[in-house]
Design a protein around this motif. Structure first.
Motif, PDB file in Angstrom:
ATOM      1  N   GLY A 118      57.394  -0.562  19.505  1.00 27.47           N
ATOM      2  CA  GLY A 118      58.833  -0.572  18.770  1.00 27.47           C
ATOM      3  C   GLY A 118      59.333   0.791  18.646  1.00 27.47           C
ATOM      4  O   GLY A 118      60.508   1.198  18.993  1.00 27.47           O
ATOM      5  N   VAL A 119      58.496   1.764  18.215  1.00 30.45           N
ATOM      6  CA  VAL A 119      59.057   3.125  18.276  1.00 30.45           C
ATOM      7  C   VAL A 119      59.368   3.467  19.547  1.00 30.45           C
ATOM      8  O   VAL A 119      60.462   4.141  19.717  1.00 30.45           O
ATOM      9  CB  VAL A 119      57.905   4.133  17.574  1.00 30.45           C
ATOM     10  CG1 VAL A 119      58.364   5.432  17.825  1.00 30.45           C
ATOM     11  CG2 VAL A 119      57.440   3.694  16.195  1.00 30.45           C
ATOM     12  N   LEU A 120      58.759   3.530  20.591  1.00 30.60           N
ATOM     13  CA  LEU A 120      58.871   3.937  21.720  1.00 30.60           C
ATOM     14  C   LEU A 120      60.214   3.337  22.487  1.00 30.60           C
ATOM     15  O   LEU A 120      61.229   3.959  22.910  1.00 30.60           O
ATOM     16  CB  LEU A 120      57.997   3.937  22.946  1.00 30.60           C
ATOM     17  CG  LEU A 120      56.467   4.696  22.576  1.00 30.60           C
ATOM     18  CD1 LEU A 120      55.565   4.313  23.626  1.00 30.60           C
ATOM     19  CD2 LEU A 120      56.746   6.126  22.480  1.00 30.60           C
ATOM     20  N   ASN A 174      63.565   5.432  23.440  1.00 31.17           N
ATOM     21  CA  ASN A 174      64.189   5.140  24.748  1.00 31.17           C
ATOM     22  C   ASN A 174      65.520   4.571  24.633  1.00 31.17           C
ATOM     23  O   ASN A 174      66.363   5.066  25.542  1.00 31.17           O
ATOM     24  CB  ASN A 174      63.201   4.484  25.641  1.00 31.17           C
ATOM     25  CG  ASN A 174      62.174   5.227  26.404  1.00 31.17           C
ATOM     26  OD1 ASN A 174      62.268   5.963  27.174  1.00 31.17           O
ATOM     27  ND2 ASN A 174      60.829   5.371  25.438  1.00 31.17           N
ATOM     28  N   GLY A 175      65.736   3.838  23.554  1.00 33.00           N
ATOM     29  CA  GLY A 175      67.114   3.074  23.409  1.00 33.00           C
ATOM     30  C   GLY A 175      68.080   4.144  22.853  1.00 33.00           C
ATOM     31  O   GLY A 175      69.307   4.035  23.295  1.00 33.00           O
ATOM     32  N   ILE A 176      67.629   5.226  22.233  1.00 27.28           N
ATOM     33  CA  ILE A 176      68.650   6.062  21.584  1.00 27.28           C
ATOM     34  C   ILE A 176      68.866   7.403  22.436  1.00 27.28           C
ATOM     35  O   ILE A 176      69.870   7.665  22.604  1.00 27.28           O
ATOM     36  CB  ILE A 176      67.909   6.323  20.099  1.00 27.28           C
ATOM     37  CG1 ILE A 176      68.144   5.132  19.150  1.00 27.28           C
ATOM     38  CG2 ILE A 176      69.038   7.607  19.682  1.00 27.28           C
ATOM     39  CD1 ILE A 176      67.420   5.791  17.839  1.00 27.28           C
ATOM     40  N   SER A 177      67.853   7.803  23.183  1.00 29.58           N
ATOM     41  CA  SER A 177      68.211   9.053  23.611  1.00 29.58           C
ATOM     42  C   SER A 177      67.208   9.341  24.931  1.00 29.58           C
ATOM     43  O   SER A 177      66.004   9.292  24.781  1.00 29.58           O
ATOM     44  CB  SER A 177      67.985  10.140  22.543  1.00 29.58           C
ATOM     45  OG  SER A 177      67.989  11.446  23.304  1.00 29.58           O
ATOM     46  N   VAL A 178      68.001   9.644  25.876  1.00 26.32           N
ATOM     47  CA  VAL A 178      67.128  10.024  27.212  1.00 26.32           C
ATOM     48  C   VAL A 178      66.413  11.419  27.040  1.00 26.32           C
ATOM     49  O   VAL A 178      65.418  11.476  27.411  1.00 26.32           O
ATOM     50  CB  VAL A 178      68.141  10.075  28.384  1.00 26.32           C
ATOM     51  CG1 VAL A 178      67.356  10.448  29.461  1.00 26.32           C
ATOM     52  CG2 VAL A 178      69.046   8.789  28.565  1.00 26.32           C
ATOM     53  N   ASN A 237      55.320   5.642  27.351  1.00 33.36           N
ATOM     54  CA  ASN A 237      56.728   6.086  27.428  1.00 33.36           C
ATOM     55  C   ASN A 237      57.586   6.093  28.505  1.00 33.36           C
ATOM     56  O   ASN A 237      58.484   5.432  28.810  1.00 33.36           O
ATOM     57  CB  ASN A 237      56.738   7.305  26.575  1.00 33.36           C
ATOM     58  CG  ASN A 237      58.133   8.059  26.340  1.00 33.36           C
ATOM     59  OD1 ASN A 237      58.814   7.118  25.662  1.00 33.36           O
ATOM     60  ND2 ASN A 237      58.433   9.312  26.679  1.00 33.36           N
ATOM     61  N   ALA A 238      56.703   6.663  29.684  1.00 32.91           N
ATOM     62  CA  ALA A 238      57.381   6.833  30.966  1.00 32.91           C
ATOM     63  C   ALA A 238      57.573   5.548  31.347  1.00 32.91           C
ATOM     64  O   ALA A 238      58.517   5.314  32.141  1.00 32.91           O
ATOM     65  CB  ALA A 238      56.264   7.702  31.799  1.00 32.91           C
ATOM     66  N   THR A 239      56.507   4.687  31.315  1.00 28.92           N
ATOM     67  CA  THR A 239      56.685   3.343  32.181  1.00 28.92           C
ATOM     68  C   THR A 239      58.034   2.633  31.408  1.00 28.92           C
ATOM     69  O   THR A 239      58.618   1.819  31.939  1.00 28.92           O
ATOM     70  CB  THR A 239      55.535   2.421  31.795  1.00 28.92           C
ATOM     71  OG1 THR A 239      54.583   3.129  32.283  1.00 28.92           O
ATOM     72  CG2 THR A 239      55.315   1.087  32.584  1.00 28.92           C
ATOM     73  N   ILE A 271      62.249  -5.195  27.685  1.00 28.04           N
ATOM     74  CA  ILE A 271      60.868  -4.663  27.777  1.00 28.04           C
ATOM     75  C   ILE A 271      60.208  -4.451  26.678  1.00 28.04           C
ATOM     76  O   ILE A 271      59.047  -4.795  26.538  1.00 28.04           O
ATOM     77  CB  ILE A 271      60.681  -3.211  28.687  1.00 28.04           C
ATOM     78  CG1 ILE A 271      59.217  -2.847  29.012  1.00 28.04           C
ATOM     79  CG2 ILE A 271      61.564  -2.070  28.111  1.00 28.04           C
ATOM     80  CD1 ILE A 271      58.401  -3.344  30.058  1.00 28.04           C
ATOM     81  N   THR A 272      60.659  -4.025  25.442  1.00 24.41           N
ATOM     82  CA  THR A 272      60.045  -3.641  24.361  1.00 24.41           C
ATOM     83  C   THR A 272      59.695  -5.057  23.979  1.00 24.41           C
ATOM     84  O   THR A 272      58.474  -5.289  23.313  1.00 24.41           O
ATOM     85  CB  THR A 272      61.010  -3.444  23.097  1.00 24.41           C
ATOM     86  OG1 THR A 272      61.681  -2.135  23.620  1.00 24.41           O
ATOM     87  CG2 THR A 272      60.379  -2.827  22.034  1.00 24.41           C
ATOM     88  N   ILE A 273      60.533  -6.192  23.914  1.00 20.35           N
ATOM     89  CA  ILE A 273      60.148  -7.476  23.369  1.00 20.35           C
ATOM     90  C   ILE A 273      58.933  -8.146  24.032  1.00 20.35           C
ATOM     91  O   ILE A 273      57.900  -8.569  23.851  1.00 20.35           O
ATOM     92  CB  ILE A 273      61.268  -8.502  23.428  1.00 20.35           C
ATOM     93  CG1 ILE A 273      62.364  -7.931  22.297  1.00 20.35           C
ATOM     94  CG2 ILE A 273      60.956  -9.939  22.896  1.00 20.35           C
ATOM     95  CD1 ILE A 273      63.681  -8.624  22.343  1.00 20.35           C
ATOM     96  N   LEU A 274      59.242  -8.022  25.569  1.00 19.20           N
ATOM     97  CA  LEU A 274      57.992  -8.897  26.413  1.00 19.20           C
ATOM     98  C   LEU A 274      56.627  -7.937  26.129  1.00 19.20           C
ATOM     99  O   LEU A 274      55.813  -8.857  26.036  1.00 19.20           O
ATOM    100  CB  LEU A 274      58.382  -8.580  27.861  1.00 19.20           C
ATOM    101  CG  LEU A 274      59.651  -9.328  28.322  1.00 19.20           C
ATOM    102  CD1 LEU A 274      59.973  -9.090  29.599  1.00 19.20           C
ATOM    103  CD2 LEU A 274      59.302 -10.954  28.133  1.00 19.20           C
TER     104      LEU A 274
END
Ligand code: ARG
Length: 493
Positions: free
Chosen positions: A185-187, A191-195, A343-345, A383-386
């Motif tokens: 969830g954190v990752l 990733n959703g907030i900032s590249v 994180n990278a994935t 991807i987070t939910i899956l």
């Protein structure tokens, strides 16, 4: 607020592009004119030298595997000798695979990897087959490969992190899963907030990986110097002799090397790619082989076979014996190494899903980018939910088998696509030319890796049945969905 990258095109033309097979989003392979119809890729600057290329590959490959797979390899091989041989073979197979990918990556230099290799490579021989395989790959990638990888990595993170901060009795499995779900969830949020934040995080994690693997390999060499070589001397004693079950040992080992297939993303950023591409692949993978071999030898200087098989976190057991007082630091470093790969994935999955949606293989929402933050937010949420769903019921070993089986189906098909392109696009620019016998060898390896586990392990067999059923259902659903869309477009027209 979401924006579609195709915002300039109106909705009808997107629908047409989806339903009309003659309007192909990329180079039209059948026109023979190499006409570019829709090329979404901008050219990137060539700023990476040989050293950066090598470090990029190392950062991508080293993650959780070398800390969790040794057990999986030993279970199937039963001997120290064969175990080490398998680790080297996995590295060689990965290196050859990476070279084949480097070739097809320059013949078809578009983002989307296997998806475009199926579509343009196999599609250049038979259009419909290429298209169907691209579709199936996209679904397998979205629903199996990417989320199961992130699940393995985050479960490894929490296993090691909790082993680091808790007593030696080992953390309860429920806690491991809960922490894994929390970090996913954190990752996902980062990733959703900032590249930029996601990228900075990556660099920090690469440092952790390097330190950890060096500590284990150097520690091992010191132990050998001190004479802890009894287990190593047992050599090939007790070797398993069933070639079918050994394929599952490859699955565990190959997981540790996985990541080589995502190298193509750097091809166009390498300086002097004709020399630097193959050289960075060969140097980086040789280094990984040596590091992994030394790490395994290092484990065997501390544990005998039975001890290694009974340890849930081999590197923690190793640390307790070798590092003494600083033992707590090692599992924490390892956990961050796995977290870095997770994180990278997540980062790359977001981009993959976006490309899939642009081709119309996923609902259009996943091609959207969040306007203010410029991140592929819907894909990141998916991807987070899956991944969270995968974390709940599974254990790491089963997930690795699951991942490897599906991955090798598509690696094999990509090797087939590489051969197809040799004939259908002989004049295309190639930064490297892999000899056909090597590609055929890789296809045979892929066939072995896909078929042998099914015969030897009923679990994998059931799994495949489920996948085939699922793909069939999804395909049927999509066919109906497409028919409906065509009908709607016709009525509108
Ligand atoms: N080889 C890495 C490890 O040992 C896993 C990399 C996962 N990433 C991927 N794209 N498959 O943890």
């Amino acid at each position: 607020e979401l924006t579609s990258p195709n915002a300039h095109a109106d909705l009808t033309s997107i629908k047409e592009r989806r339903t009309n097979s003659t309007s192909r989003p990329i180079e039209d392979v059948n026109s023979g004119k190499n006409e570019v119809l829709f090329n979404e890729k901008k050219t990137l600057k060539r700023h990476l030298g040989l050293f950066s290329g090598i470090s990029f590959i190392l950062g991508m490959i080293i993650g959780s595997g070398i800390f969790v797979s040794p057990k999986g390899v030993l279970i199937q091989t039963q001997s120290v000798g064969l175990c080490l041989v398998i680790w080297v073979l996995c590295g060689v197979v990965s290196m050859l695979g990476a070279l084949c990918y480097a070739e097809i990556g320059t013949v078809i230099p578009l983002s989307g990897s296997e998806l475009v290799y199926m579509r343009e490579g196999i599609g250049s021989v038979h259009l419909r087959t290429g298209d169907i395989l691209a579709f199936v790959f996209n679904w397998a990638n979205t629903f199996i490969l990417e989320p199961s990888s992130v699940a393995i990595l985050s479960l490894t993170f929490s296993t090691y992190f909790l082993s680091g901060i808790m007593d030696s009795c080992g953390p309860p499995i429920e806690l491991v899963k809960m922490l894994a779900i929390f970090v996913v969830g954190v990752l996902g949020t980062v990733n959703g907030i900032s590249v930029t934040a996601a990228n900075r995080l990556n660099i920090a994690f690469v440092v952790c990986k390097t330190v950890t693997i060096l500590v284990i390999t150097i520690g091992g060499l010191v132990r050998i110097g001190q004479g802890y070589t009894q287990t190593l001397k047992s050599g090939f004693d007790g070797t398993a002799n069933n070639p079918l079950s050994i394929s599952l040992a490859f699955y565990s080992g190959l997981w540790a090397y996985s990541g080589w297939a995502s190298l193509n993303s750097v091809t166009e950023e390498l300086k002097n790619p004709k020399r630097n591409l193959w050289l960075s692949i060969v140097v980086a993978l040789s280094s990984v082989i040596i590091l992994y071999l030394l790490a395994n030898i290092s484990y065997f200087t501390v544990m005998n076979k039975a001890e290694l098989l009974s340890s849930d976190a081999v590197a923690v057991t190793w640390g307790e014996a070798v590092l003494g007082p600083v033992v707590r630091l090692l599992p924490i470093l390892i956990s961050f190494s796995a977290l870095g790969s997770a994180n990278a994935t997540i980062y790359t999955s977001g981009r993959y899903f976006m490309v899939g949606a642009r081709y119309g293989y996923l609902p259009e929402i996943f091609s959207c980018i969040q306007k203010q933050r410029l991140t592929p937010l819907p894909s990141i949420i998916l991807i987070t939910i899956l991944t969270i769903i995968y974390c709940i019921p599974s254990n790491i070993g089963n997930l690795i088998d699951f991942f490897s089986f599906v991955a090798w189906v598509f690696f094999g098909l990509t090797f087939v696509a590489t051969i197809c392109c040799k004939f259908t696009k002989p004049k295309a620019f190639r930064v490297i030319k892999v000899p056909i016998p090597i590609i055929i060898f890789m296809i045979l390896v892929a066939i072995y890796l896909v078929i042998a586990p099914v015969i030897s392990s009923p679990n994998v067999g059931y799994l495949i049945a489920v996948i085939i059923l699922l793909v069939e259902k999804i395909n049927m659903f999509f066919q109906e969905f497409f028919d409906l869309t065509i009908a709607v477009v016709n009525i509108e027209a």
